[in-house]
Design a protein around this motif. Structure first.
Motif, short mmCIF file in Angstrom:
data_model
loop_
_atom_site.label_atom_id
_atom_site.label_comp_id
_atom_site.label_asym_id
_atom_site.label_seq_id
_atom_site.Cartn_x
_atom_site.Cartn_y
_atom_site.Cartn_z
N GLY A 105 52.29 72.72 69.93
CA GLY A 105 51.66 72.95 68.64
C GLY A 105 52.44 73.89 67.74
O GLY A 105 52.09 74.06 66.57
N THR A 106 53.50 74.49 68.25
CA THR A 106 54.34 75.35 67.41
C THR A 106 55.12 74.47 66.43
O THR A 106 55.62 73.42 66.81
CB THR A 106 55.32 76.17 68.27
OG1 THR A 106 54.59 76.98 69.19
CG2 THR A 106 56.22 77.05 67.41
N VAL A 107 55.20 74.91 65.19
CA VAL A 107 55.94 74.19 64.16
C VAL A 107 57.08 75.08 63.68
O VAL A 107 56.87 76.25 63.37
CB VAL A 107 55.03 73.81 62.97
CG1 VAL A 107 55.83 73.16 61.85
CG2 VAL A 107 53.90 72.90 63.43
N ALA A 108 58.30 74.53 63.62
CA ALA A 108 59.46 75.23 63.10
C ALA A 108 59.93 74.55 61.83
O ALA A 108 59.92 73.33 61.73
CB ALA A 108 60.59 75.24 64.13
N LEU A 109 60.33 75.36 60.85
CA LEU A 109 60.79 74.85 59.55
C LEU A 109 62.17 75.45 59.23
O LEU A 109 62.33 76.21 58.27
CB LEU A 109 59.78 75.21 58.46
CG LEU A 109 58.40 74.63 58.71
CD1 LEU A 109 57.36 75.70 58.78
CD2 LEU A 109 58.08 73.62 57.65
N PRO A 110 63.19 75.11 60.01
CA PRO A 110 64.50 75.74 59.84
C PRO A 110 65.25 75.26 58.61
O PRO A 110 65.10 74.12 58.16
CB PRO A 110 65.24 75.35 61.11
CG PRO A 110 64.64 74.04 61.48
CD PRO A 110 63.19 74.12 61.08
N VAL A 111 66.07 76.17 58.10
CA VAL A 111 66.96 75.85 56.98
C VAL A 111 68.22 76.69 57.15
O VAL A 111 68.17 77.81 57.66
CB VAL A 111 66.27 76.11 55.62
CG1 VAL A 111 65.90 77.57 55.45
CG2 VAL A 111 67.10 75.61 54.46
N ILE A 112 69.35 76.13 56.76
CA ILE A 112 70.62 76.84 56.82
C ILE A 112 71.01 77.21 55.40
O ILE A 112 71.05 76.35 54.51
CB ILE A 112 71.71 75.97 57.48
CG1 ILE A 112 71.29 75.63 58.92
CG2 ILE A 112 73.05 76.71 57.48
CD1 ILE A 112 72.15 74.58 59.58
N VAL A 113 71.30 78.49 55.19
CA VAL A 113 71.61 78.99 53.85
C VAL A 113 72.85 79.88 53.88
O VAL A 113 73.34 80.23 54.96
CB VAL A 113 70.41 79.79 53.26
CG1 VAL A 113 69.18 78.89 53.11
CG2 VAL A 113 70.08 81.01 54.09
N ARG A 114 73.30 80.24 52.70
CA ARG A 114 74.39 81.20 52.54
C ARG A 114 73.97 82.24 51.51
O ARG A 114 73.10 81.97 50.68
CB ARG A 114 75.65 80.49 52.03
CG ARG A 114 76.26 79.60 53.06
CD ARG A 114 77.76 79.50 52.82
NE ARG A 114 78.41 78.94 53.98
CZ ARG A 114 78.83 77.69 54.08
NH1 ARG A 114 78.69 76.86 53.08
NH2 ARG A 114 79.43 77.29 55.18
N GLN A 115 74.60 83.39 51.56
CA GLN A 115 74.34 84.40 50.55
C GLN A 115 74.69 83.84 49.19
O GLN A 115 75.67 83.10 49.04
CB GLN A 115 75.18 85.64 50.80
CG GLN A 115 74.77 86.43 52.02
CD GLN A 115 75.66 87.65 52.21
OE1 GLN A 115 76.83 87.65 51.83
NE2 GLN A 115 75.11 88.68 52.82
N ALA A 116 73.88 84.22 48.19
CA ALA A 116 74.13 83.77 46.83
C ALA A 116 74.42 84.98 45.96
O ALA A 116 73.77 86.02 46.09
CB ALA A 116 72.90 83.02 46.30
N ALA A 117 75.37 84.83 45.09
CA ALA A 117 75.71 85.91 44.17
C ALA A 117 74.89 85.80 42.90
O ALA A 117 74.76 84.72 42.31
CB ALA A 117 77.21 85.83 43.81
N VAL A 118 74.30 86.92 42.50
CA VAL A 118 73.58 87.03 41.24
C VAL A 118 74.10 88.30 40.57
O VAL A 118 73.86 89.40 41.08
CB VAL A 118 72.03 87.11 41.45
CG1 VAL A 118 71.33 87.27 40.11
CG2 VAL A 118 71.52 85.89 42.19
#
Length: 125
Positions: A105-118
């Motif tokens: 019943g565990t749900v995982a919502l993974p995403v791969i990201v990188r640092q963003a410059a602002v």
């Protein structure tokens, strides 16, 4: 066992994981929704997964976050030297064996990201 869902259907996690590796650092952000009464079991499995990941080439650091006010959400972040290192770790049989122990019943919502410059706020990688 954990059910994998995509936060952004236009860029599914598995497509991100198997995308081109440009050698730059990546961050895995993985929110989980854990069934009521299963948090301790989840944390035991997460602990084993993290010990395994820490031993993998390319793992830099990680952190677990816990929702407030009785939330069933936990979120894990992990910094990796590059996408290839993350891919190798999460596609290994040992990783898969450990993850299978997570509460049903565990749900995982993974995403791969990188640092963003602002400008004036934060720097990118």
């Amino acid at each position: 066992m954990t059910e994998l869902r995509d936060i952004d259907p236009s860029s599914p996690f598995l497509a991100q994981l198997h995308g081109p590796d440009d050698g730059q650092p990546v961050v895995l952000i993985e929110p989980y929704v854990v069934p009521d009464g299963q948090t301790e079991e989840f944390l035991a499995t997460w602990h084993q997964v993290t010990l395994f990941m820490k031993a993998q080439p390319g793992y830099v650091t990680g952190q677990l976050y816990r929702g407030t006010s009785g939330s069933h959400v936990l979120a894990h972040t992990a910094v990796w030297e590059n996408l290839g290192a993350l891919q190798q770790a999460v596609t290994s049989e040992e990783f898969r064996k450990i993850v299978r122990r997570s509460p049903d019943g565990t749900v995982a919502l993974p995403v791969i990201v990188r640092q963003a410059a602002v400008p004036g706020i934060c720097v990118g990688s």
